[in-house]
Design a protein around this motif. Structure first.
Motif, PDB file in Angstrom:
ATOM      1  N   GLY A 139     -10.015  16.445 -36.035  1.00  0.00           N
ATOM      2  CA  GLY A 139      -9.161  16.153 -34.953  1.00  0.00           C
ATOM      3  C   GLY A 139      -9.804  15.994 -33.874  1.00  0.00           C
ATOM      4  N   ALA A 140     -10.949  16.287 -33.648  1.00  0.00           N
ATOM      5  CA  ALA A 140     -11.717  15.851 -32.301  1.00  0.00           C
ATOM      6  C   ALA A 140     -12.136  14.450 -32.512  1.00  0.00           C
ATOM      7  CB  ALA A 140     -13.021  16.966 -32.060  1.00  0.00           C
ATOM      8  N   ALA A 141     -12.678  14.206 -33.776  1.00  0.00           N
ATOM      9  CA  ALA A 141     -13.007  12.800 -33.882  1.00  0.00           C
ATOM     10  C   ALA A 141     -11.885  11.866 -33.693  1.00  0.00           C
ATOM     11  CB  ALA A 141     -13.641  12.429 -35.351  1.00  0.00           C
ATOM     12  N   GLY A 142     -10.666  12.074 -34.314  1.00  0.00           N
ATOM     13  CA  GLY A 142      -9.346  11.236 -34.245  1.00  0.00           C
ATOM     14  C   GLY A 142      -9.084  11.228 -32.684  1.00  0.00           C
ATOM     15  N   GLY A 143      -9.234  12.156 -31.905  1.00  0.00           N
ATOM     16  CA  GLY A 143      -8.658  12.265 -30.474  1.00  0.00           C
ATOM     17  C   GLY A 143      -9.657  11.205 -29.739  1.00  0.00           C
ATOM     18  N   MET A 144     -10.956  11.263 -29.826  1.00  0.00           N
ATOM     19  CA  MET A 144     -11.813  10.562 -29.215  1.00  0.00           C
ATOM     20  C   MET A 144     -11.800   9.140 -29.619  1.00  0.00           C
ATOM     21  SD  MET A 144     -15.319  12.859 -28.734  1.00  0.00           S
ATOM     22  CE  MET A 144     -15.540  13.140 -30.473  1.00  0.00           C
ATOM     23  N   ALA A 145     -11.860   8.697 -30.958  1.00  0.00           N
ATOM     24  CA  ALA A 145     -11.700   7.285 -31.452  1.00  0.00           C
ATOM     25  C   ALA A 145     -10.608   6.605 -30.967  1.00  0.00           C
ATOM     26  CB  ALA A 145     -11.910   7.328 -32.867  1.00  0.00           C
ATOM     27  N   SER A 146      -9.411   7.532 -30.937  1.00  0.00           N
ATOM     28  CA  SER A 146      -8.083   6.843 -30.555  1.00  0.00           C
ATOM     29  C   SER A 146      -8.126   5.955 -29.166  1.00  0.00           C
ATOM     30  CB  SER A 146      -6.810   7.822 -30.545  1.00  0.00           C
ATOM     31  OG  SER A 146      -7.193   8.673 -29.639  1.00  0.00           O
ATOM     32  N   GLY A 147      -8.586   6.610 -28.157  1.00  0.00           N
ATOM     33  CA  GLY A 147      -8.826   6.033 -26.817  1.00  0.00           C
ATOM     34  C   GLY A 147      -9.677   4.843 -27.004  1.00  0.00           C
ATOM     35  N   VAL A 148     -10.818   4.955 -27.576  1.00  0.00           N
ATOM     36  CA  VAL A 148     -11.627   3.715 -27.727  1.00  0.00           C
ATOM     37  C   VAL A 148     -11.074   2.810 -28.587  1.00  0.00           C
ATOM     38  CG1 VAL A 148     -13.750   2.972 -28.835  1.00  0.00           C
ATOM     39  CG2 VAL A 148     -13.737   5.140 -27.505  1.00  0.00           C
TER      40      VAL A 148
END
Length: 426
Positions: free
Chosen positions: A385-394
């Protein structure tokens, strides 16, 4: 192998049988605790970032509360799993909720003292409540019959929705209470959160008896000693270990992948809507529909998983998430209805993945290591979930929201070959 005794009786050796009556009582207690803890979840989601922004006077670190909350949740998932493994679900879950209540108290103290460092530490501790809320679904399945585990998991999940809906609607009363106590109003929801988590811990400590995991172990040990030696009905240790390994890998993959895709698309949807002139109320409506779709269909999903199998339900999760990604990518930016529909499908696909993945792991992992393994799996879910949240903005910054949605949908199709290639059977 001996047959189960009637509900409310004992086996010939005097060992309590995990009868339907015990399971019904356990589910009632879990539902009560989940309603309370669901209300407790609202504070961190709703006002954690706002509180940090207000204290710091800048948005630069406003995303840090979410990261700390997730990190605390991941660590707590391991701790709750290990305590449950060693001493049972009751002390494990009660300890997790009490830790969440302590974190809530720390947030309130930080707000009163205007201390950002204390706030960040407290939010990390507060994450334990979220991890415990998610771990409780496993307790619902410990004593459930194999063909009812999906429904048991879904019953616990849907109870969280009730508290989750009530919590945010108590913002005004908690703000007023905070003002009367001399506490900054943004910390008001943490008064509700702390009380909710503490009450959930109390409910479990007093009434989660018999302990579902300990009773399931007792029953399994009795069944093992009652099986005639040399009957050929018991699988070998190697077979059991191989089946457990396959179950953990597949169940974890299903839940990790659905979490990754869901969080990535969900996180950037409000940003996408804001960039195209939609109001906060409109994006709030879309996210509200999404959250409802994450939990409310749980009874139906549980029934489908029990009736048609975990594999088909997991595969359906991938197909639904693909549909969600395609619709989110194709929806006109000015269409709130189509974006809400896409996010509803996104929540539904996540629900299918969580229920089926949980049931797969519960079916295959031995009781001797079940709680510990489940805790480690939930760490993977939190990290995803944390990875998905960070990667989505990038990804949105580099491409666009439609590209993110489409890539997420296509990624979810990885579930199909994984299901097809797994030799696990219910």
């Amino acid at each position: 192998m001996t047959t189960s005794a009637p509900a409310g009786t004992t086996t010939d050796s005097g060992i309590p049988d995990p009868a339907p009556a015990a399971q019904r009582r356990i589910l009632r207690v879990l539902v009560a605790s989940q309603i309370l803890s669901g209300a407790g979840l609202a504070a961190g989601v709703s006002v954690g970032a706002l509180l940090a922004q207000d204290m710091l006077g800048t948005t630069t670190l406003a995303g840090l509360p979410s990261a700390l909350f997730t990190a605390g949740s991941a660590l707590a998932a391991v701790a709750v799993g290990r305590i449950s493994q060693a001493r049972g679900r009751r002390p494990g879950l009660a300890t997790g909720y009490l830790t969440g209540a302590l974190g809530s108290a720390g947030v309130i103290a930080a707000a009163v003292l205007d201390n950002p460092v204390l706030l960040f530490i407290a939010l990390f501790i507060y994450g334990a409540g979220s991890a415990t809320n998610l771990q409780a679904r496993y307790a619902g399945a410990d004593l459930a019959a194999p063909d009812h585990r999906g429904r048991a998991v879904s019953t616990v999940l849907v109870a969280t929705t009730l508290g989750g809906v009530v919590g945010p609607n108590l913002t005004s009363p908690t703000d007023a209470l905070a003002d009367s106590l001399g506490i900054p109003h943004l910390a008001g929801l943490f008064l509700l959160s702390g009380a909710s988590y503490a009450l959930a811990a109390l409910v479990l400590a007093l009434w989660l008896r018999p302990d579902p995991l300990l009773l399931a172990r007792t029953h399994a040990a009795h069944e093992a000693t009652s099986t005639a030696p040399g009957s050929g009905t018991s699988p070998t240790q190697e077979q059991t270990t191989a089946q457990a390994r396959k179950g953990v890998v597949l169940g974890a993959l299903v839940m990790v992948l659905t979490q990754l895709v869901m969080v990535a698309i969900m996180t950037m949807t409000p940003v996408h809507m804001h960039d195209h002139g939609h109001s906060t109320a409109a994006s709030g409506l879309v996210i509200g529909v999404h959250i409802g779709a994450m939990y409310l269909p749980s009874p139906l999903t549980g029934w489908l998983a029990d009736r048609y199998g975990r594999m088909k339900t997991a595969a359906a999760s991938g197909v639904i998430l693909l549909a969600a990604g395609i619709l989110a990518a194709a929806a006109p930016a000015d269409s709130v209805f189509l974006l809400a529909l896409a996010l509803a499908l996104l929540g539904l696909g996540w629900n299918f993945g969580l229920v089926s993945g949980t049931a797969i792991i519960t079916d295959t992992v031995p009781l001797a290591t079940r709680a510990k393994t489940q805790g480690l799996v939930d760490v993977s879910i939190a990290v995803a979930g944390a990875a998905g949240g960070m990667a989505s903005g990038v990804m949105v910054a580099a491409t666009s929201y439609p590209v993110l949605a489409l890539v997420g949908g296509i990624l979810s199709l990885a579930l199909l070959p994984a299901v097809a290639a797994t030799a696990y059977r219910r």
